[in-house]
Structures are given as C-alpha cells and as structure tokens.
Design an enzyme around this catalytic site. Structure first.
Site, mmCIF file in Angstrom:
data_model
loop_
_atom_site.group_PDB
_atom_site.id
_atom_site.type_symbol
_atom_site.label_atom_id
_atom_site.label_comp_id
_atom_site.label_asym_id
_atom_site.label_seq_id
_atom_site.Cartn_x
_atom_site.Cartn_y
_atom_site.Cartn_z
ATOM 1 N N SER A 168 0.845 -1.189 0.000
ATOM 2 C CA SER A 168 0.000 0.000 0.000
ATOM 3 C C SER A 168 0.881 1.238 0.000
ATOM 4 O O SER A 168 1.921 1.256 0.672
ATOM 5 C CB SER A 168 -0.901 0.013 1.233
ATOM 6 N N TYR A 193 -1.927 -1.151 9.774
ATOM 7 C CA TYR A 193 -1.951 -1.608 8.377
ATOM 8 C C TYR A 193 -0.725 -1.090 7.629
ATOM 9 O O TYR A 193 -0.001 -1.851 6.977
ATOM 10 C CB TYR A 193 -3.234 -1.102 7.720
ATOM 11 N N LYS A 197 2.659 -3.013 5.918
ATOM 12 C CA LYS A 197 2.978 -2.836 4.503
ATOM 13 C C LYS A 197 4.419 -2.324 4.346
ATOM 14 O O LYS A 197 5.122 -2.705 3.398
ATOM 15 C CB LYS A 197 1.976 -1.886 3.850
ATOM 16 N N THR A 226 -12.659 -0.845 -3.147
ATOM 17 C CA THR A 226 -12.806 -2.241 -2.758
ATOM 18 C C THR A 226 -13.686 -2.313 -1.518
ATOM 19 O O THR A 226 -13.796 -1.344 -0.766
ATOM 20 C CB THR A 226 -11.449 -2.880 -2.423
#
Length: 304
Positions: A168, A193, A197, A226
């Site tokens: 990401s 997150y 990444k 998404t």
C-alpha cells in the site's frame, strides 16, 4: 517527467487519473494473449476487490487460478461472477486463513504442482488490536508472517515462478516498527496496516535474495474502490470516490508482473508497471541492521 510528477503528487498518481494517463503507453508492453496458458497461479484474499480482479486478469491470460479464501462457501458467488467475465476460466477455490500459521501449513501440503505466480493479496484492518490463533497481531500475521511461511513452504514449487506481495502507498508514512506486534503504543488500525505494509516492502530485497532465482516483488495498487477500503476507511472512501480506481485498474500491475516476459528486475517495489522509490520521508529510513533484525524476528515468529 510526467510519470515522476504524478508519483510525487500522490493524489494524481494514485488516482484513476494517474492510471489512465500512464496506461496510454502500455499496450505494446501488455503480456501476450494466453501468456499464462498451462500455468498455475495462487491468489490469496481472492473473494473480492483486488484479489478477485487479479484472479480475473490471470484467468484471462490462461492461468489455472487457485482462489485462496477464508470461507469457501462464501466464494461461490465470486466464482460465478468470474466465470461470467472469463467463461473458459479454470478456477479452484481453496480455503485457508493466511493469518493462521497452522492452516497455512495444512494448505501448503495440498499444493504439489509447480506454481508460476503466488500473489499475496489477503489483507485486514481490524478496528481494535486482534491476535491470530498463534497470538500474533492480526495485520502482522496476515500481511507478513502468513505470506512468509506459505512462500517458504512452496519454495520448491516456485523455483521458476514469481512471488508478488500487494502492499500500500500508505507505507510511505511509516518507519520500520521496533514493536512489530504493536504491543507498546495505543493501537490505531490505519497505522497498524501501514506499518505491516512497510515491513513487506523492507523485507522484499531479502526475500528475493533468499528465494533466488525466484522473482519477488511488492507493488501498490493506488487508491482502488474495494469492499475492504469502504469498510475500514468509510470517510476516506466517501471523500475520494470520484478519484478511486476500479479493482481491475488497481490489480493491473500485479497481473503484469505475473505475466510479462522476461522477468522484471527482482526485489523491487512497483506501482503502475514501474519501479518506485521505497522512501519519500527522511523519518522512514532504516538501517540494514534493523531490516535484518526484523527479517529474523518475522521468520522466527512464522516458524521458519
């Protein structure tokens, strides 16, 4: 020059505008029709979003695609939709929770054929700190430990293949963590997150060296619409909706890396079919010693 300006601007480069401007030059670079005929690809997190779009792209090129999902029953609709998009697709649904290291070991034992492409796409962003069955922080287990273990267990089947991790652009905001299990600081989902990444990207050169001659890359898809993004970052999704790429646009580079010939340079970080810098901020720089220490920690935590 235009490509670099798009990349540095973030908003333009990560949006559908960046994709559409760059993709004008790509047709001559596209993989040949049926480039993956007779080959096997494994895509984790393939039920929705980028994973599903990646599976469709690989199937269009002729690959037999294993859709790795946490709940096989819920993937029935995905298979129906993919067959509508690619009527002659060969699709196999495999059930495995990538965060569960015991499940990863069981799953790897079922894969006995050569694998051309292993796509680590499965992703999570829990609202509160959550642990995997083995007691690891869930984003770390899903994005780093499970992928490392599955790749290691499939090493023999991947000797002439490719390993691609979907990262990401959010990783640009985070340094390499000294507390990978996120035990010390107050838990923040988006930071957890992005930190994992960053770990994916930092470990990619080491993984490429370890697996050589297998090709290894990380990539980031830009801002793509998404279900995961909508659920995890609803405000961001609402504000940027006019700029968001489709899942197919976001998955383009993953599909391209899996199918283009000859192999691109291994061990790099990609976006929109080009190698990208791994740092834009001084605060995110890390030493080789820190990278190797985290490599050792993650492999040990994964049971490798």
């Amino acid at each position: 020059m235009l490509d670099t300006l798009l990349d540095r601007s973030v908003v333009l480069g990560y949006s559908k505008l960046g994709y559409r401007l760059r993709s004008r030059t790509w047709p001559a670079d596209d993989p040949a029709p049926n480039a993956l005929a007779g080959k096997t690809a494994v895509v984790t997190g393939a039920r929705t979003g980028l994973g599903k779009a990646t599976a469709a792209g690989l199937a269009r090129l002729g690959a037999t695609v294993h859709l790795v999902v946490r709940d096989a029953a819920k993937a029935a609709a995905t298979v129906d939709e993919l067959r509508g998009e690619v009527p002659d697709a060969t699709l196999i649904v495999d059930e495995c929770d990538i965060a569960d290291l015991d499940a990863v070991r069981r799953y790897a034992a079922t894969l006995t054929t050569d694998i051309h492409a292993l796509i680590h796409n499965a992703g999570v962003m829990p609202a509160v700190r959550t642990e995997s069955p083995q007691g690891h922080e869930l984003t770390l287990a899903t994005h780093v430990l499970g992928p490392l273990l599955l790749t290691e267990l499939l090493r023999d089947q991947l000797r002439s293949g490719r390993v691609i991790l979907v990262a990401s652009g959010g990783m640009y905001t985070q340094p390499l963590p000294t507390d990978p299990e996120y035990r010390g600081a107050p838990y923040k989902p988006a930071i957890a997150y992005a930190r994992t990444k960053r770990i994916q990207v930092a470990l990619t050169p080491l993984l490429a060296t370890h697996l050589a001659p297998t090709f290894v890359a990380t990539m980031h898809p830009g801002w793509s619409t998404t279900p995961g993004l909508t659920t995890s970052l609803p405000t961001f999704t609402k504000l940027t909706r006019p700029l968001l790429r489709t899942p197919t646009e976001g998955a383009d580079t993953t599909t391209w890396l899996a199918a283009t010939t000859p192999n691109p340079p291994t061990g790099n970080f990609w976006h929109d079919r080009r190698i990208r810098p791994t740092h834009y901020l001084k605060k995110t720089q890390h030493t080789p010693e820190a990278t190797h220490a985290l490599w050792t920690y993650c492999r040990t935590a994964a049971g490798i």
